[in-house]
Design a protein around this motif. Structure first.
Motif, PDB file in Angstrom:
ATOM      1  N   LYS B 168       0.969  -1.071   0.127  1.00 32.87           N
ATOM      2  CA  LYS B 168       0.008  -0.080   0.006  1.00 32.87           C
ATOM      3  C   LYS B 168       0.799   1.148   0.108  1.00 32.87           C
ATOM      4  O   LYS B 168       0.597   2.382  -0.688  1.00 32.87           O
ATOM      5  N   PHE B 172       1.052   4.174  -2.836  1.00 37.97           N
ATOM      6  CA  PHE B 172       0.538   5.462  -2.321  1.00 37.97           C
ATOM      7  C   PHE B 172       1.570   6.430  -2.507  1.00 37.97           C
ATOM      8  O   PHE B 172       1.285   7.860  -2.832  1.00 37.97           O
ATOM      9  N   TYR B 241      -5.109   7.032  -3.797  1.00 39.01           N
ATOM     10  CA  TYR B 241      -6.436   7.701  -3.127  1.00 39.01           C
ATOM     11  C   TYR B 241      -7.364   6.846  -2.902  1.00 39.01           C
ATOM     12  O   TYR B 241      -7.755   6.364  -1.635  1.00 39.01           O
ATOM     13  N   VAL B 244      -6.458   3.759  -0.708  1.00 40.41           N
ATOM     14  CA  VAL B 244      -6.552   3.895   0.781  1.00 40.41           C
ATOM     15  C   VAL B 244      -7.947   3.839   1.393  1.00 40.41           C
ATOM     16  O   VAL B 244      -8.439   3.229   2.216  1.00 40.41           O
ATOM     17  N   ILE B 245      -8.898   4.626   0.537  1.00 37.92           N
ATOM     18  CA  ILE B 245     -10.283   4.650   1.163  1.00 37.92           C
ATOM     19  C   ILE B 245     -10.937   3.316   0.709  1.00 37.92           C
ATOM     20  O   ILE B 245     -11.541   2.983   1.878  1.00 37.92           O
ATOM     21  N   SER B 248      -9.963   0.827   3.455  1.00 34.50           N
ATOM     22  CA  SER B 248     -10.608   0.952   4.890  1.00 34.50           C
ATOM     23  C   SER B 248     -12.052   0.404   4.851  1.00 34.50           C
ATOM     24  O   SER B 248     -12.233  -0.238   5.672  1.00 34.50           O
TER      25      SER B 248
END
Lengths: 364, 361, 436
Positions: B168, B172, B241, B244-245, B248
């Protein structure tokens, strides 16, 4: 959520697949990272991968052909006959020997190449980083023989200025947006819906149209060149995304949490500070990262509102690289130096993601 | 009765003191900040504490005032305290300038001559604008879908891997790079030196093509395809972006549901399409919306890489160009308004989603 | 919460008190005032940064010491955008350095610029410039023509740079006429190399070097009247005159083997990287036409006159003589205060660039600047090229309206060179973009 345990084979396939993606993603960055250690001359004449260990033809000697050699006719050297163009490309005359015509037809110079293994890191230098950190100390001859040296602009100061701009510009919009997102999600007030629609629509407004009106106000309020002006500007520009993201999160928090708090006599303010904020940390953290990155990498807003007095990192880099936009060696090393801090922030905040940005939505 | 009057007047005095205090902190801190320029480190620490502290203080003071309001209007007063600062800031920094642009879009460049829809006629008929619209469509469709799909795939796969954090972080990484830096990186990827004698390609893509026996290409000059090469840069920058979201959100899926599905004999693909996707749909919509809007506003990549030449122009670049380089305020404003109008379908879709979620609850 | 607020306030008070006790440095500075401008600040903005900004600061240092005025210069790479915003946002610097008179003209039109005729002693200034400079600084304001600025530095564009060491070693001769230049090109090609190194990539400004070339050929194949009409928009791009000039450009640019990298190489090579191939070993190209600023893009450690030199791009048609294409920086005044007037008057004198000339890299337009100030031969030769010119014309694209001179002209010529548009399409598109 715990990791599920896939079978061995599938986990290997998975690993290879991920590795493949990760490499593809990293190669461009790696290229620049390597480039940032190379001399400016090399950068333009050979690819960055040439620093990796590889077999290369290395020039070992050269010799001159007779003046009488006619480059326009077939040329015979060491038993091989070929045209000028072919010689210029280089011809392998034996297992480990290659001859190449140097330059144009006038030179009549032949270079001898031998194949050798070049180790890692030939011609790498730290000088680019030194130059950037010194702020590109400038020295030149003033014509009458004096060398004028200007003290480099202080990169350290620029980092501090950037922090003074970035941290409040990240925290303030989060605070304001969290309050607003809570209000839009859980409170009733006249005009709530239409206002929220407008707010989401503002996501698309290019901030450039706002620069002139805002600057007029700052001029009137005598705020130009202050950090406060930067906070105000970045807060405003960041708010639509902040509210949009946080609303998505806060609106899915379980209602009963608030209701039990109200029953205990807590005011909305207390509920918000004690319950909503802590519960929203993943969402806050992820927005914090994006806002921080955006502010950190911003150049235009800083240029207009902050000016030259309190240089931030981006303007320091831009000023140093100067009009010669093609100083690849400085551009690349500068880009890497300016990446360090945002990446640190990302790693520091990464653990907050684990619980999940929109985790709450599932419970709702 | 007397008691309540006394407590009331005490309340007023207290509020008054709070307001004075807030004003003092704001003004005093500002003056102090201006005088601290020479001691950089202290200045920075003070700026951060004062900047963040004052905002928190303001919320607290306003809330105290709102709480002192009569019971009837108290909820609205509190709501006003919560939403007010955001609304005021946005009205000042974005809504008013947008309205100003709307106004200017009906005038010529001097801002005095009313030209009605001329600027909009320009925006919808000029060949450069038409080309930009076409390209923006590519950016919106392909840029957004690539970002979201790739982000989703990486999020799902890395979720199952031991090296999740490392993967990740690598994906990122590009997000931390400035546009200038990204421009340099991709110039090195796409570099093309032309054809002729003794050319040594320094672009990675061309080096690979040549090593595989192909012919070096000028990637950024290929019609239509060059748009995709530019879109690749955005995907490279923004997938982090999305990842990451989305990652989650995936972690938020209750384990029991997945276990139950496995008990029923569902395979990984079925779980992905039947459970994961529906569960994180709201998040996907959020991510897609923000990336879509980002791709609509994006111009830096195009500006740095091609300057909008070779058929790669986009609306936002043309806006920037007309606003600042040509100083055609009227036309630039019209473009900005058109940009705004373009997103209305996206907004409507979003609001529907919100409403749906509300009714589910 | 309350405790922390109280503590915070306490710290604040303590610090306020502390800084209040500090003596203020600025007040001491302005103690001895006699001329009334002592200690006053004049803010300036412009596009040059880095080296040039240092040279500028050194050039004005003596003036600052003499008068006590503090000139605060701020350079930016996003000059065009930031200056528009600052001027329209009501926060204009006192003086702005415009490298493009066309951009300045739009601000003059908007009424933002102070008319120098009204505030300065123009007789003195007029004596220090030749008439054509004064004409070029006269622009249309909302209430008629005004003197919009004074010229600070000039650069000549009609220069062809070459790798002197290798050039001499190969036995090539500097061409004096167009015929000789063509012979040289043929000779270089016969020797197996490409003569020209050309690159026009420049991000958002891609194409500008191409427009310089076209302007050179406009001056060399057409009358000055035609050039002036063309710049004003009276002569269409789609006209025999302009086509003739672009024809000359195509002869060099689009002929196979003439330019390093070919036409696709031209549009993808950045203008600053283009000359670098001349200095590789062996050189891959031999000639590079560009303004004198380009030397700062050459690899480090090259010496003017030893490693590199230039020659004047020869005239083509004898009846049009030896025209020189130039560019320059115009200082315009946005706020009228006594100290700003003094600085403007200073900029109208050669003294304002004396040390800059000595440091190298610029040429002065002032009559009272001495040739002896030029310390390196290359700069002096540039100054001489301008002096020997039979005619001097300003870079046309800088004078055209922004949407043409910094827009369609760049864009369409780039499209033509890259081959995505035909010449007809390109010229028609430029003509269509002229403001009505």
């Amino acid at each position: 959520m715990k990791k599920t345990k896939p079978s061995k084979i599938s986990s290997i396939i998975l690993f290879i697949l991920l590795l493949f993606i990760a490499i593809g993603w990293t190669v461009p960055t790696l290229g620049v990272f390597v480039t940032s250690f190379r001399e400016s001359k090399d950068i333009y004449s050979s690819g960055w991968w040439s620093v990796l260990p590889h077999m290369e033809w290395v020039k070992t000697s050269e010799f001159q052909l007779a003046e009488a050699t006619d480059p326009n006719a077939p040329i015979t050297i060491e038993g091989h006959t070929a045209s000028f163009d072919e010689w210029r490309q280089g011809i392998k005359v034996s297992e480990n020997k290659r001859l190449r015509w140097y330059g144009n037809k006038r030179s009549r110079k032949i270079e001898v190449y031998e194949e050798k293994l070049l180790g890692f890191g030939a011609n790498l230098t730290m000088q680019n980083y030194v130059d950037v950190l010194q702020g590109g100390e400038i020295s030149f001859d003033d014509g009458s023989g004096n060398i004028i040296t200007r003290e480099g602009n202080n990169f350290g100061d620029a980092v501090i200025n950037s922090l003074a701009v970035c941290i409040p510009s990240t925290v303030i919009p989060i605070l304001i947006a969290a309050f607003a997102a809570y209000a839009f999600a859980w409170m009733d007030f006249p005009g709530r819906k239409p206002m929220f629609v407008i707010l989401v629509a503002l996501l698309v407004v290019p901030l450039q149209i706002a620069l002139i009106p805002i600057l007029r106000d700052f001029t009137a309020w005598n705020l130009n060149g202050t950090f406060v002006s930067m906070w105000l500007a970045h807060t405003s520009f960041g708010l639509p995304l902040a509210i949009y993201l946080l609303y998505n999160y806060v609106s899915t928090l379980p209602r009963d949490v608030f209701e039990s708090a109200y029953l205990d006599g807590a005011t909305p303010f207390v509920t918000f500070v004690r319950l909503v904020l802590p519960m929203s940390i993943p969402a806050l953290a992820s927005f914090a990262i994006f806002q921080f990155l955006w502010v950190w990498n911003d150049y235009l807003v800083a240029l207009i509102f902050l000016g030259d007095k309190n240089r931030v990192v981006t303007s320091a880099l831009a000023a140093m690289i100067g009009e010669k936009g093609q100083d690849w060696h400085l551009l690349t090393s500068g880009a890497f130096l300016s990446m360090i801090l945002p990446l640190t922030v990302f790693f520091a905040l990464q653990r907050f993601f684990v619980r999940g940005l929109l985790a709450g939505s599932i419970k709702g | 009765m007397l008691e309540s009057v006394r407590s009331n007047s005490f309340q007023i005095v207290r509020l008054f003191a709070l307001v004075i205090l807030a004003v003092f902190v704001l003004v005093g801190g500002f003056i102090l900040l201006q005088n601290l320029q020479h001691v950089k480190m202290i200045m920075m620490v003070f700026a951060v504490i004062w900047g963040v502290g004052s905002v928190a203080l303001l919320f607290w003071v306003f809330n105290s005032i709102a709480q002192a309001m009569p019971r009837k209007i108290r909820p609205i007063a509190v709501a006003l305290v919560f939403a007010g600062p955001a609304i005021v800031l946005l009205a000042w920094a974005l809504v008013l300038p947008t309205l100003r642009s709307l106004w200017l879009s009906f005038f010529d460049d001097t801002g005095h001559q009313f030209v009605f829809l001329d600027n909009y006629t320009f925006a919808f008929t000029d060949p450069i604008m038409l080309e930009s619209f076409k390209n923006n469509l590519l950016w919106m469709v392909f840029g957004t879908s690539f970002c979201v799909i790739l982000g989703l795939i990486i999020a799902v796969l890395s979720d199952k891997s031991k090296f999740e954090k490392l993967f990740k972080a690598l994906i990122f990484l590009p997000m931390a790079i400035s546009f200038v830096g990204a421009g340099v990186i991709w110039k090195f990827m796409y570099s093309y030196k032309g054809e002729g004698i003794n050319i040594n390609e320094i672009g990675l893509l061309n080096a690979i093509v040549v090593a595989l026996g192909g012919k070096a290409q000028s990637w950024l000059l290929m019609p239509v395809w060059n748009n995709f090469f530019l879109i690749a840069i955005m995907v490279w920058l923004q997938t982090g972006y999305a990842m990451v979201i989305l990652s989650s959100a995936i972690k938020g899926i209750p384990l029991e549901i997945i276990e139950a599905a496995k008990m029923d004999g569902a395979n990984e693909f079925q779980i992905f399409f039947k459970i994961t996707i529906p569960f994180i749909m709201p998040t996907i919509v959020t991510v897609a919306t923000t990336i879509l809007i980002f791709s609509l506003k994006l111009f830096d990549i195009v500006r740095v890489m091609t300057g909008g030449n070779f058929g790669t122009n986009v609306i936002a670049n043309e806006f920037y160009q007309r606003q600042f380089t040509y100083r055609k305020t009227g036309q630039a404003s019209a473009i900005a308004i058109v940009l705004l109008i373009c997103t209305i379908p996206v907004l409507i879709y979003n609001l529907r989603q919100f409403r749906k979620r509300r009714t589910i609850k | 919460m309350k405790k922390s607020v109280l503590f915070f306030v306490f710290v604040l008070v303590a610090m306020l008190f502390y800084t209040g006790c500090q003596p203020k440095g600025q007040e001491q500075n302005s103690a001895g005032k006699d001329s009334g401008v002592q200690g006053k600040v004049v803010t300036m903005a412009g596009p040059f940064v880095d080296n040039d900004a240092v040279k500028f600061n050194n050039a004005v240092k003596a003036f600052e010491e003499r008068t006590g005025i503090d000139i605060q210069y701020e350079g930016s790479k996003e000059f065009e955008a930031s200056i528009s915003i600052r001027i329209e946002g009501g926060n204009a610097p006192d003086i702005v350095d415009f490298p493009q008179p066309g951009l300045l003209a739009t601000f003059v039109k908007g009424g933002y610029v102070v008319d120098l005729n009204k505030v300065l002693d123009m007789n003195k200034i007029k004596q220090n410039y030749i008439q054509s400079w004064l004409d070029m600084a006269t622009m249309d304001g909302p209430e008629g023509k005004i003197m919009a600025g004074v010229w600070g530095r000039v650069s000549a564009k009609s220069l062809v740079w070459y790798n002197k060491k290798e050039f001499d070693a190969a036995g090539y001769k500097v061409p004096k006429t167009w015929k000789e230049l063509e012979d040289l090109e043929k000779m270089i090609m016969a020797d197996g190399d490409t003569p020209w190194a050309i690159g026009i990539e420049s991000g958002a400004a891609t194409g500008w070097p191409a427009t310089d070339w076209i302007e050179e050929f406009m001056l060399r194949t057409n009358s000055l009247e035609d050039y002036d009409r063309w710049v004003k928009g009276e002569l269409k791009f789609d006209s025999p005159q302009v086509r003739k000039a672009i024809g000359k450009l195509s002869e060099i640019w689009l002929t196979k083997g003439m330019v390093y990298g070919g036409r696709e190489g031209i549009v993808t090579t950045s203008f600053g990287d283009a000359p670098k191939v001349m200095f590789e070993e062996p050189p891959k190209a031999w000639l590079h036409k560009q303004g004198n600023f380009i030397t700062s893009f050459f690899p480090d450690n090259l010496k003017a006159g030893v490693n590199y030199d230039f020659f004047y791009l020869p005239g083509i048609d004898p009846q049009y003589g030896r025209p020189v294409l130039i560019a320059g920086d115009c200082y315009a005044m946005f706020n009228d205060r006594p100290e700003v007037r003094m600085v403007m008057e200073f900029f109208a004198t050669g003294a304002s660039v004396e040390s800059w000339i000595k440091a190298g890299g610029i040429v002065s337009p002032h009559k009272d600047a001495l040739l002896s100030w030029y310390t390196n031969d290359v700069d002096r030769k540039v100054a001489e090229v301008i002096q020997n010119a039979t005619s001097v014309r300003f870079d046309g694209s800088d004078l055209m309206p922004g949407e043409v001179g910094a827009g369609s002209f760049w864009k369409e010529i780039t499209a033509y060179v890259s081959g995505t548009k035909s010449l007809d399409e390109a010229l028609k598109a430029i003509d269509a973009s002229w403001p009505k």
